[in-house]
Scaffold this motif. Structure first.
Motif, PDB file in Angstrom:
ATOM      1  N   PHE A  36     -14.018 -28.073  13.588  1.00 10.84           N
ATOM      2  CA  PHE A  36     -14.429 -29.214  14.408  1.00 10.84           C
ATOM      3  C   PHE A  36     -13.225 -29.758  15.149  1.00 10.84           C
ATOM      4  O   PHE A  36     -12.232 -30.155  14.541  1.00 10.84           O
ATOM      5  N   ALA A  38     -12.015 -32.690  17.233  1.00 12.44           N
ATOM      6  CA  ALA A  38     -12.298 -34.062  17.639  1.00 12.44           C
ATOM      7  C   ALA A  38     -11.585 -34.364  18.953  1.00 12.44           C
ATOM      8  O   ALA A  38     -10.384 -34.140  19.073  1.00 12.44           O
ATOM      9  N   ASP A  43     -14.646 -39.749  18.051  1.00  8.70           N
ATOM     10  CA  ASP A  43     -15.284 -38.468  17.750  1.00  8.70           C
ATOM     11  C   ASP A  43     -15.027 -38.071  16.300  1.00  8.70           C
ATOM     12  O   ASP A  43     -15.933 -37.643  15.576  1.00  8.70           O
ATOM     13  N   TRP A  47     -17.806 -37.759  13.227  1.00  8.16           N
ATOM     14  CA  TRP A  47     -17.878 -36.561  12.392  1.00  8.16           C
ATOM     15  C   TRP A  47     -17.731 -36.928  10.913  1.00  8.16           C
ATOM     16  O   TRP A  47     -18.450 -36.416  10.066  1.00  8.16           O
ATOM     17  N   GLU A  50     -20.959 -38.358   9.606  1.00 10.52           N
ATOM     18  CA  GLU A  50     -22.048 -37.382   9.573  1.00 10.52           C
ATOM     19  C   GLU A  50     -21.785 -36.250   8.584  1.00 10.52           C
ATOM     20  O   GLU A  50     -22.708 -35.518   8.218  1.00 10.52           O
ATOM     21  N   ASN A  51     -20.554 -36.072   8.160  1.00  9.98           N
ATOM     22  CA  ASN A  51     -20.158 -34.979   7.270  1.00  9.98           C
ATOM     23  C   ASN A  51     -19.306 -35.525   6.129  1.00  9.98           C
ATOM     24  O   ASN A  51     -18.156 -35.123   5.946  1.00  9.98           O
TER      25      ASN A  51
END
Length: 92
Positions: A36, A38, A43, A47, A50-51
Protein backbone atom coordinates in the motif's frame (compact mmCIF):
# COMPACT_ATOMS: atom_id res chain seq x y z
CA UNK A 1 -14.01 35.25 14.35
CA UNK A 2 -11.83 32.15 13.84
CA UNK A 3 -8.56 31.93 15.75
CA UNK A 4 -6.72 29.99 13.03
CA UNK A 5 -6.32 31.18 9.50
CA UNK A 6 -6.00 27.96 7.51
CA UNK A 7 -4.60 29.85 4.53
CA UNK A 8 -1.42 30.88 6.30
CA UNK A 9 1.11 28.33 7.39
CA UNK A 10 3.46 29.04 10.26
CA UNK A 11 5.93 26.23 9.60
CA UNK A 12 6.61 23.62 6.97
CA UNK A 13 9.06 20.75 7.30
CA UNK A 14 11.95 20.78 4.87
CA UNK A 15 12.29 17.97 2.37
CA UNK A 16 15.21 16.56 4.41
CA UNK A 17 13.11 16.61 7.58
CA UNK A 18 10.26 14.83 5.82
CA UNK A 19 12.51 12.17 4.31
CA UNK A 20 14.21 11.48 7.66
CA UNK A 21 10.96 11.25 9.65
CA UNK A 22 9.59 8.05 11.15
CA UNK A 23 6.33 8.72 9.34
CA UNK A 24 8.07 8.73 5.96
CA UNK A 25 10.02 5.58 6.84
CA UNK A 26 6.81 3.92 8.00
CA UNK A 27 5.04 4.84 4.73
CA UNK A 28 7.92 3.21 2.79
CA UNK A 29 7.75 0.17 5.09
CA UNK A 30 3.98 -0.21 4.47
CA UNK A 31 4.52 0.06 0.72
CA UNK A 32 7.20 -2.65 0.82
CA UNK A 33 5.51 -5.02 3.30
CA UNK A 34 1.81 -4.49 2.56
CA UNK A 35 1.83 -3.18 -0.99
CA UNK A 36 0.00 0.00 0.00
CA UNK A 37 1.49 3.30 -1.10
CA UNK A 38 0.02 6.13 0.93
CA UNK A 39 -0.11 9.42 -0.96
CA UNK A 40 -0.16 11.45 2.26
CA UNK A 41 -0.97 11.30 5.96
CA UNK A 42 -4.74 11.28 5.36
CA UNK A 43 -4.36 8.34 3.00
CA UNK A 44 -2.28 6.42 5.56
CA UNK A 45 -4.80 7.24 8.29
CA UNK A 46 -7.68 5.95 6.16
CA UNK A 47 -5.75 2.74 5.41
CA UNK A 48 -4.95 2.25 9.12
CA UNK A 49 -8.64 2.54 10.04
CA UNK A 50 -9.76 0.19 7.28
CA UNK A 51 -6.98 -2.37 7.91
CA UNK A 52 -6.63 -2.44 11.68
CA UNK A 53 -4.94 -5.83 11.95
CA UNK A 54 -2.43 -5.09 9.17
CA UNK A 55 -1.73 -1.64 10.59
CA UNK A 56 -1.03 -2.78 14.15
CA UNK A 57 1.07 -5.74 13.04
CA UNK A 58 3.04 -3.34 10.83
CA UNK A 59 3.59 -1.02 13.80
CA UNK A 60 4.79 -4.03 15.82
CA UNK A 61 7.23 -5.03 13.09
CA UNK A 62 8.35 -1.51 12.11
CA UNK A 63 9.33 -0.62 15.66
CA UNK A 64 10.94 -4.06 16.14
CA UNK A 65 9.00 -4.77 19.31
CA UNK A 66 10.08 -8.40 19.10
CA UNK A 67 11.72 -10.73 16.58
CA UNK A 68 8.41 -12.26 15.50
CA UNK A 69 5.14 -10.66 14.47
CA UNK A 70 2.04 -12.07 16.15
CA UNK A 71 -0.56 -13.80 13.95
CA UNK A 72 -3.27 -11.40 15.08
CA UNK A 73 -2.97 -7.91 16.50
CA UNK A 74 -6.15 -8.16 18.57
CA UNK A 75 -9.10 -10.35 19.42
CA UNK A 76 -12.59 -9.70 18.10
CA UNK A 77 -13.94 -9.09 21.61
CA UNK A 78 -15.56 -5.65 21.91
CA UNK A 79 -13.77 -3.04 23.99
CA UNK A 80 -12.86 -3.05 26.79
CA UNK A 81 -12.41 -6.84 26.56
CA UNK A 82 -10.28 -6.75 23.41
CA UNK A 83 -7.02 -8.63 23.88
CA UNK A 84 -4.03 -7.08 22.11
CA UNK A 85 -1.15 -9.19 20.80
CA UNK A 86 -2.17 -12.27 22.77
CA UNK A 87 0.70 -14.47 23.87
CA UNK A 88 3.24 -11.66 23.66
CA UNK A 89 4.98 -10.21 26.69
CA UNK A 90 6.34 -6.70 27.00
CA UNK A 91 8.32 -4.94 29.65
CA UNK A 92 8.32 -1.18 29.26
Amino acid sequence: MPIHNHKSQLWRASEDQILSSNLHRFKKFIAQKKGFEAADYADLHRWSCENLDDFWKAIWEFFEISESVPEKAFSVDPMPDTKWFEGERLNY
